[in-house]
Design a protein around this motif. Structure first.
Motif, short mmCIF file in Angstrom:
data_model
loop_
_atom_site.label_atom_id
_atom_site.label_comp_id
_atom_site.label_asym_id
_atom_site.label_seq_id
_atom_site.Cartn_x
_atom_site.Cartn_y
_atom_site.Cartn_z
N THR A 101 0.40 -1.30 -0.10
CA THR A 101 0.04 0.60 -0.31
C THR A 101 0.90 0.96 -0.21
O THR A 101 0.85 1.77 -1.39
N PHE A 102 1.64 2.11 1.31
CA PHE A 102 2.11 2.56 1.37
C PHE A 102 3.53 2.82 0.26
O PHE A 102 3.78 3.92 0.35
N MET A 103 3.97 1.87 0.26
CA MET A 103 5.67 1.98 -0.13
C MET A 103 5.72 0.52 -1.18
O MET A 103 6.31 -0.16 -0.63
N PRO A 104 5.37 0.71 -2.38
CA PRO A 104 5.39 -0.67 -3.25
C PRO A 104 6.64 -1.14 -3.36
O PRO A 104 6.92 -2.97 -4.14
N MET A 105 7.66 -0.46 -3.17
CA MET A 105 8.85 -0.85 -3.93
C MET A 105 9.95 -0.34 -2.91
O MET A 105 10.91 -0.35 -3.48
N ILE A 106 9.71 -1.24 -1.88
CA ILE A 106 10.38 -0.71 -0.39
C ILE A 106 11.48 -1.77 -0.63
O ILE A 106 11.98 -2.13 0.07
N ALA A 107 11.25 -3.21 -0.89
CA ALA A 107 11.37 -4.88 -1.35
C ALA A 107 12.90 -4.04 -1.91
O ALA A 107 14.57 -4.60 -2.25
N GLU A 108 12.50 -3.61 -3.03
CA GLU A 108 13.57 -2.77 -4.38
C GLU A 108 14.78 -1.76 -3.79
O GLU A 108 15.72 -2.17 -3.92
N ARG A 109 13.94 -0.80 -3.40
CA ARG A 109 14.53 -0.24 -1.89
C ARG A 109 15.53 -0.10 -1.34
O ARG A 109 16.41 0.09 -0.67
N ILE A 110 15.33 -1.53 -0.48
CA ILE A 110 16.18 -2.08 0.60
C ILE A 110 17.47 -2.54 -0.15
O ILE A 110 18.68 -2.36 -0.23
N SER A 111 16.76 -3.43 -1.30
CA SER A 111 17.95 -3.50 -2.04
C SER A 111 18.98 -2.68 -2.81
O SER A 111 20.17 -3.61 -2.58
N ASN A 112 18.46 -1.92 -2.79
CA ASN A 112 19.20 -1.14 -3.02
C ASN A 112 20.13 -0.23 -2.03
O ASN A 112 20.59 1.27 -2.49
N ASN A 113 19.57 -0.38 -0.60
CA ASN A 113 19.95 -0.24 0.09
C ASN A 113 20.15 1.63 -0.14
O ASN A 113 21.00 2.32 0.60
N GLU A 114 19.27 2.29 0.11
CA GLU A 114 18.30 2.97 -0.03
C GLU A 114 18.60 3.48 2.05
O GLU A 114 16.81 2.47 2.53
N THR A 115 18.67 4.11 2.43
CA THR A 115 18.26 3.79 4.12
C THR A 115 17.29 4.44 4.63
O THR A 115 16.53 4.14 5.78
N SER A 116 17.31 6.09 4.03
CA SER A 116 15.28 6.10 4.08
C SER A 116 14.31 4.69 4.01
O SER A 116 13.66 5.08 4.67
#
Length: 138
Positions: A101-116
């Protein structure tokens, strides 16, 4: 001497609850890794990902908060295990809620080491853990 023995009379229950808590924490780690599309341990251990470490630490803290409330409010060990499983499911639900819902790309962003993204995941996990813990204080 009697005061010491009286104080230690709860040691068996402490040991049982503590061992079960550690087991539930380990089960949570496995279940969480199964639900998330990224491999937290690989990201943290091999890639040294801050985002994965922050997000996973928040999930563990959120689960532990709810587990602590379950231990405090349970009437016996089986009751504690049941509410521990409820806490586990609530934390997994929190990840799903954030991811879908809120952050559909959360897994990809975590994998890309996006601290936010890691901070948002940790924040959501701790918030759900606090709410979960409060709701267990029936």
């Amino acid at each position: 001497m009697e005061l010491i023995l009286q104080s230690l009379s709860g040691l068996t229950n402490f040991a049982l609850y503590f061992i079960v808590s550690i087991a539930l924490l380990f089960i949570f780690k496995i279940a969480y890794a199964f639900v998330t599309p990224h491999d937290e341990w690989k990201l943290v251990k091999e890639d040294k990902s801050d985002a994965a470490a922050i997000g996973f630490a928040g999930a563990m803290i959120g689960f532990s908060l709810a587990l602590a409330s379950a231990a405090t409010n349970s009437t016996h060990l089986v009751d504690f295990v049941i509410w521990g499983i409820v806490a586990l499911l609530a934390q997994l639900f929190a990840f799903g809620l954030l991811r879908f819902t809120f952050m559909p790309m959360i897994a990809e962003r975590i994998s890309n080491n996006e601290t936010s993204a890691g901070i948002m995941l940790a924040g959501m996990s701790v918030a759900v853990g606090l709410l979960n813990a409060a709701c267990m204080s029936y």
